[in-house]
Design a protein around this motif. Structure first.
Motif, PDB file in Angstrom:
ATOM      1  N   LEU A 270       0.824  -0.940  -5.011  1.00 14.76           N
ATOM      2  CA  LEU A 270       1.744  -1.509  -5.978  1.00 14.76           C
ATOM      3  C   LEU A 270       1.581  -3.022  -5.869  1.00 14.76           C
ATOM      4  N   VAL A 271       1.255  -3.679  -6.980  1.00 16.94           N
ATOM      5  CA  VAL A 271       0.953  -5.109  -6.961  1.00 16.94           C
ATOM      6  C   VAL A 271       1.940  -5.850  -7.868  1.00 16.94           C
ATOM      7  N   PHE A 272       2.505  -6.928  -7.332  1.00 18.60           N
ATOM      8  CA  PHE A 272       3.430  -7.779  -8.078  1.00 18.60           C
ATOM      9  C   PHE A 272       2.794  -9.154  -8.204  1.00 18.60           C
ATOM     10  N   ARG A 273       2.736  -9.669  -9.437  1.00 15.81           N
ATOM     11  CA  ARG A 273       2.107 -10.966  -9.679  1.00 15.81           C
ATOM     12  C   ARG A 273       3.028 -11.871 -10.462  1.00 15.81           C
ATOM     13  N   ILE A 274       2.944 -13.158 -10.173  1.00 16.65           N
ATOM     14  CA  ILE A 274       3.603 -14.189 -10.975  1.00 16.65           C
ATOM     15  C   ILE A 274       2.516 -15.176 -11.374  1.00 16.65           C
ATOM     16  N   HIS A 275       2.404 -15.413 -12.683  1.00 17.46           N
ATOM     17  CA  HIS A 275       1.366 -16.342 -13.150  1.00 17.46           C
ATOM     18  C   HIS A 275       1.761 -16.952 -14.487  1.00 17.46           C
TER      19      HIS A 275
ATOM     20  N   VAL B 161       0.858  -1.200   0.000  1.00 11.07           N
ATOM     21  CA  VAL B 161       0.000   0.000   0.000  1.00 11.07           C
ATOM     22  C   VAL B 161       0.886   1.240   0.000  1.00 11.07           C
ATOM     23  N   LEU B 162       0.752   2.030  -1.053  1.00 11.41           N
ATOM     24  CA  LEU B 162       1.527   3.259  -1.191  1.00 11.41           C
ATOM     25  C   LEU B 162       0.843   4.437  -0.499  1.00 11.41           C
ATOM     26  N   GLU B 163      -0.496   4.443  -0.574  1.00 13.20           N
ATOM     27  CA  GLU B 163      -1.262   5.599  -0.105  1.00 13.20           C
ATOM     28  C   GLU B 163      -2.676   5.163   0.248  1.00 13.20           C
ATOM     29  N   GLY B 164      -3.193   5.665   1.358  1.00 11.71           N
ATOM     30  CA  GLY B 164      -4.572   5.398   1.741  1.00 11.71           C
ATOM     31  C   GLY B 164      -4.714   4.184   2.646  1.00 11.71           C
ATOM     32  N   SER B 165      -5.943   3.708   2.754  1.00 15.19           N
ATOM     33  CA  SER B 165      -6.270   2.585   3.628  1.00 15.19           C
ATOM     34  C   SER B 165      -7.216   1.642   2.898  1.00 15.19           C
ATOM     35  N   LEU B 166      -6.868   0.368   2.912  1.00 14.58           N
ATOM     36  CA  LEU B 166      -7.581  -0.653   2.151  1.00 14.58           C
ATOM     37  C   LEU B 166      -8.056  -1.755   3.092  1.00 14.58           C
ATOM     38  N   ILE B 167      -9.236  -2.279   2.849  1.00 16.19           N
ATOM     39  CA  ILE B 167      -9.731  -3.426   3.614  1.00 16.19           C
ATOM     40  C   ILE B 167      -9.624  -4.641   2.706  1.00 16.19           C
ATOM     41  N   LEU B 168      -8.851  -5.639   3.148  1.00 13.16           N
ATOM     42  CA  LEU B 168      -8.664  -6.872   2.392  1.00 13.16           C
ATOM     43  C   LEU B 168      -9.525  -7.952   3.029  1.00 13.16           C
ATOM     44  N   GLU B 169     -10.372  -8.580   2.215  1.00 14.13           N
ATOM     45  CA  GLU B 169     -11.243  -9.665   2.685  1.00 14.13           C
ATOM     46  C   GLU B 169     -10.864 -10.919   1.914  1.00 14.13           C
ATOM     47  N   MET B 170     -10.329 -11.918   2.634  1.00 17.43           N
ATOM     48  CA  MET B 170      -9.928 -13.174   2.003  1.00 17.43           C
ATOM     49  C   MET B 170     -10.748 -14.318   2.568  1.00 17.43           C
ATOM     50  N   GLU B 171     -11.211 -15.169   1.685  1.00 12.51           N
ATOM     51  CA  GLU B 171     -12.000 -16.322   2.103  1.00 12.51           C
ATOM     52  C   GLU B 171     -11.229 -17.131   3.146  1.00 12.51           C
ATOM     53  N   GLY B 172     -11.903 -17.425   4.268  1.00 15.80           N
ATOM     54  CA  GLY B 172     -11.293 -18.209   5.324  1.00 15.80           C
ATOM     55  C   GLY B 172     -10.434 -17.424   6.295  1.00 15.80           C
ATOM     56  N   HIS B 173     -10.364 -16.103   6.125  1.00 15.01           N
ATOM     57  CA  HIS B 173      -9.556 -15.244   6.999  1.00 15.01           C
ATOM     58  C   HIS B 173     -10.394 -14.046   7.441  1.00 15.01           C
TER      59      HIS B 173
ATOM     60  N   ASP C  60       1.926  -0.953   4.579  1.00 15.85           N
ATOM     61  CA  ASP C  60       1.596  -2.361   4.828  1.00 15.85           C
ATOM     62  C   ASP C  60       1.657  -3.165   3.529  1.00 15.85           C
ATOM     63  N   SER C  61       1.834  -4.471   3.672  1.00 16.58           N
ATOM     64  CA  SER C  61       1.862  -5.349   2.504  1.00 16.58           C
ATOM     65  C   SER C  61       1.005  -6.583   2.756  1.00 16.58           C
ATOM     66  N   SER C  62       0.702  -7.288   1.675  1.00 11.32           N
ATOM     67  CA  SER C  62      -0.115  -8.501   1.788  1.00 11.32           C
ATOM     68  C   SER C  62       0.300  -9.491   0.708  1.00 11.32           C
ATOM     69  N   TYR C  63      -0.085 -10.739   0.931  1.00  8.28           N
ATOM     70  CA  TYR C  63       0.146 -11.795  -0.044  1.00  8.28           C
ATOM     71  C   TYR C  63      -1.143 -12.586  -0.198  1.00  8.28           C
ATOM     72  N   VAL C  64      -1.528 -12.839  -1.451  1.00  9.98           N
ATOM     73  CA  VAL C  64      -2.700 -13.663  -1.738  1.00  9.98           C
ATOM     74  C   VAL C  64      -2.226 -14.818  -2.614  1.00  9.98           C
ATOM     75  N   PRO C  65      -2.362 -16.066  -2.124  1.00 11.27           N
ATOM     76  CA  PRO C  65      -1.938 -17.225  -2.919  1.00 11.27           C
ATOM     77  C   PRO C  65      -2.790 -17.371  -4.188  1.00 11.27           C
ATOM     78  N   ALA C  66      -2.253 -18.091  -5.141  1.00 12.21           N
ATOM     79  CA  ALA C  66      -2.967 -18.348  -6.395  1.00 12.21           C
ATOM     80  C   ALA C  66      -4.332 -18.968  -6.122  1.00 12.21           C
TER      81      ALA C  66
END
Length: 144
Positions: free
Chosen positions: A122-127, A77-89, A98-104
């Motif tokens: 800023l989002v980094f993805r590998i796919h 997160v570069l700027e602001g405030s975000l709410i992350l909702e992940m299934e099972g969490h 702050d940073s986060s990781y979301v599995p494939a």
């Protein structure tokens, strides 16, 4: 009298044109989020994989909708405030720094916690190359 009617018609026409332009400008600014590719490249030594670096901007009250990614996602997160909702969490509030990781293939969603300020991440993805970045379950939207 004819001049008065002409002026009235002209004023109405100008008002309609200006109103239409304002509506287009407001609607253009009302997208819940915008993703800009900063880098998209093959990964050396990992045949068929690519890395994608994106700047994702959330409008005030903007939300991604529920979705998943075929690949892995790490975000900062570069700027602001975000709410992350992940299934099972439990929901998690992320602020600048702050940073986060979301599995494939993990179902999740994010929303701007503010009704007035934007969020930039800023989002980094590998796919797998050729796979979509994201698969929507529900569309991006504005929360109330």
């Amino acid at each position: 009298m004819t001049r008065g009617i002409f002026r009235l018609v002209l004023a109405l026409a100008v008002g309609i044109v200006v109103g239409g332009i304002e509506d287009q400008v407001l609607n253009a600014q009302q997208a819940p989020l915008k993703a800009t590719d900063l880098l998209r490249t093959d990964i050396a030594g990992m045949e068929g994989k690519e890395a994608v670096l994106q700047l994702v901007e959330f409008a005030p009250r903007g939300a991604t909708g529920i979705h998943y990614h075929p690949g892995h996602e790490a975000a900062y997160v570069l700027e602001g405030s975000l709410i992350l909702e992940m299934e099972g969490h439990p929901s998690r509030a992320l602020k600048a720094g702050d940073s986060s990781y979301v599995p494939a293939k993990h179902i999740h969603g994010g929303k701007n916690a503010s009704a007035t300020d934007p969020v930039k991440i800023l989002v980094f993805r590998i796919h797998e190359k050729g796979q979509p970045i994201s698969v929507s379950v529900t569309e991006p939207h504005f929360w109330k």
